[in-house]
Design an enzyme around this catalytic site. Structure first.
Site, PDB file in Angstrom:
ATOM      1  N   LYS A  77      -1.836   4.450   9.275  1.00  0.00           N
ATOM      2  CA  LYS A  77      -0.677   3.552   9.329  1.00  0.00           C
ATOM      3  C   LYS A  77       0.274   3.834  10.481  1.00  0.00           C
ATOM      4  O   LYS A  77       0.944   2.926  10.992  1.00  0.00           O
ATOM      5  CB  LYS A  77       0.083   3.631   8.005  1.00  0.00           C
ATOM      6  N   ASP A 124       4.089   1.929   0.150  1.00  0.00           N
ATOM      7  CA  ASP A 124       3.384   2.618  -0.924  1.00  0.00           C
ATOM      8  C   ASP A 124       3.143   4.078  -0.552  1.00  0.00           C
ATOM      9  O   ASP A 124       2.649   4.849  -1.363  1.00  0.00           O
ATOM     10  CB  ASP A 124       2.037   1.939  -1.193  1.00  0.00           C
TER      11      ASP A 124
END
Length: 400
Positions: A77, A124
């Site tokens: 990410k 998350d």
């Protein structure tokens, strides 16, 4: 949920694609990679050829890109978050991202020019950690909100990087809305990979950052063209970026067959594809899945626009499939190397293995045109970012 795999195909008319997929093509990917290469921590993550697994599964090759090595953060990410923040800061300096480097952005001169910036996001886990890491390295601030039920370990990883981080009482999508409200209220910069009408520039930049991973895989394949690409999706930003990159390489009928997989408790992309009515379809509620990084109920508008035109199959699957992928990669066949892949990271491999090895899914194997000549590409997008849960699944056999 009944625990079954559900799959739907979108049929595309050759030459009828609407989204300009070149946006995520070679030129974009090289630009993103050039920026990422200025980081001291940059190195290519491994692309593993799981030969023994491929042989046992009846296909030619199964390649898996292992993102657990990315920048020491155990997940991919950070590629999107760092590129997005870098692009934003470059724009504030009146420059393009191609004109700046990591050292330049963290210099005293840049800090004096831009002052103190605060980047805020909902996550998350892995996206927020990437934002916190980037802001910390650049001498800026970050605020990270996590949805109800988030793992304490993931929260502490983010706090260790200097972020102001907390777990909310909301689900993921409501946490995104809360982050957006706080950004507007406090004058912070919202850095979210979920795009909606009126908020598309930053998510698009995050998607462009992900193309570094796709470009590396293409270079590591050394001329081998994958026949099938399996991608996991939360909001669909990563899946859209990678699908866009490979679709730009082999347009039309030459494109690999692209399959998108999601947890059945958060299958907004699958529902949108199944409806095929020009609207985005949402999943509401708790979305209680082990695939925490994919527990998103609202599709990214830009990601869906790519997947609508270049995705072929869309799958909703139970948690046990991701758990199977974790065990397969962690307990490899033959001389294949061991790979530690988390719940979201192993989702695509788990699905591919299930289709190839489960007789009741022979119909889907046929529909996907999987055979001895198939060359499969997957991305393990995270390692054991929640080590306690990883061991419960792999050691204790949860979700068998």
């Amino acid at each position: 949920m009944d625990g079954r795999i559900k799959a739907v195909r979108l049929n595309h008319e050759p030459g009828n694609s609407r989204y300009p997929v070149e946006r995520f093509g070679i030129a974009c990917a090289r630009k993103a990679q050039r920026f990422h290469k200025t980081f001291p921590e940059y190195s290519m993550t491994p692309l593993v050829d799981l030969k023994a697994l491929a042989e046992k599964s009846g296909v030619g090759h199964i390649y898996v890109k292992d993102e657990s090595f990315r920048f020491g953060l155990n997940a991919f990410k950070v590629l999107g978050g760092s590129y997005c923040i870098g692009s934003y800061m470059a724009k504030c300096l009146g420059q393009d991202i191609s004109q700046v480097s990591w050292d330049m952005l963290r210099s005293r001169e840049t800090k004096k020019c831009l002052g103190s910036l605060t980047f805020v996001t909902a996550t998350d886990g892995n996206h927020g950690r990437g934002i916190a890491w980037t802001a910390n390295r650049l001498g800026q601030k970050s605020v990270v909100y996590m949805p109800k039920g988030s793992a304490r370990e993931r929260l502490e990883h983010i706090r260790e990087l200097g972020a102001e981080a907390s777990i909310t009482e909301f689900n993921y999508d409501d946490t995104v809305r809360y982050a957006s409200e706080m950004a507007e209220k406090n004058g912070w910069i919202l850095v979210q990979d979920t795009a909606w009408e009126g908020y598309e520039e930053i998510p698009g930049l995050i998607m462009e950052g992900y193309t570094t991973m796709a470009l590396e895989a293409w270079e590591q394949l050394e001329g081998v063209k994958p026949t099938h690409i399996f991608l996991q999706a939360g909001v669909g930003a990563m899946a859209g970026a990678v699908a866009g990159f490979f679709s730009s390489l082999w347009p039309g009928t030459e494109k690999p067959i692209i399959t998108i997989v999601e947890p059945d408790k958060a299958d907004c992309i699958y529902r949108t594809a199944k409806a095929d009515d020009g609207k985005l379809h949402k999943v509401k509620g708790a979305m209680d899945t082990i695939m925490a990084g994919l527990a998103c109920g609202e599709p990214c508008l830009t990601g869906w626009n790519v997947l609508r035109d270049y995705g072929d199959w869309f799958v909703s699957m139970p948690d046990r499939i991701a758990a199977k992928g974790m065990r397969i990669l962690g307990n490899p066949a033959g001389n294949d190397p061991r790979m530690i892949s988390g719940e979201s990271g192993a989702a695509a491999v788990g699905f591919a293995a299930e289709v190839l090895r489960e007789k009741t899914l022979d119909w889907l194997k046929t529909e996907l045109k999987l055979n001895r000549e198939s060359r499969i590409l997957c991305f393990s997008t995270e390692g054991d970012t929640d080590r306690e849960n990883y061991r419960r699944i792999v050691w204790d056999g949860l979700y068998s």
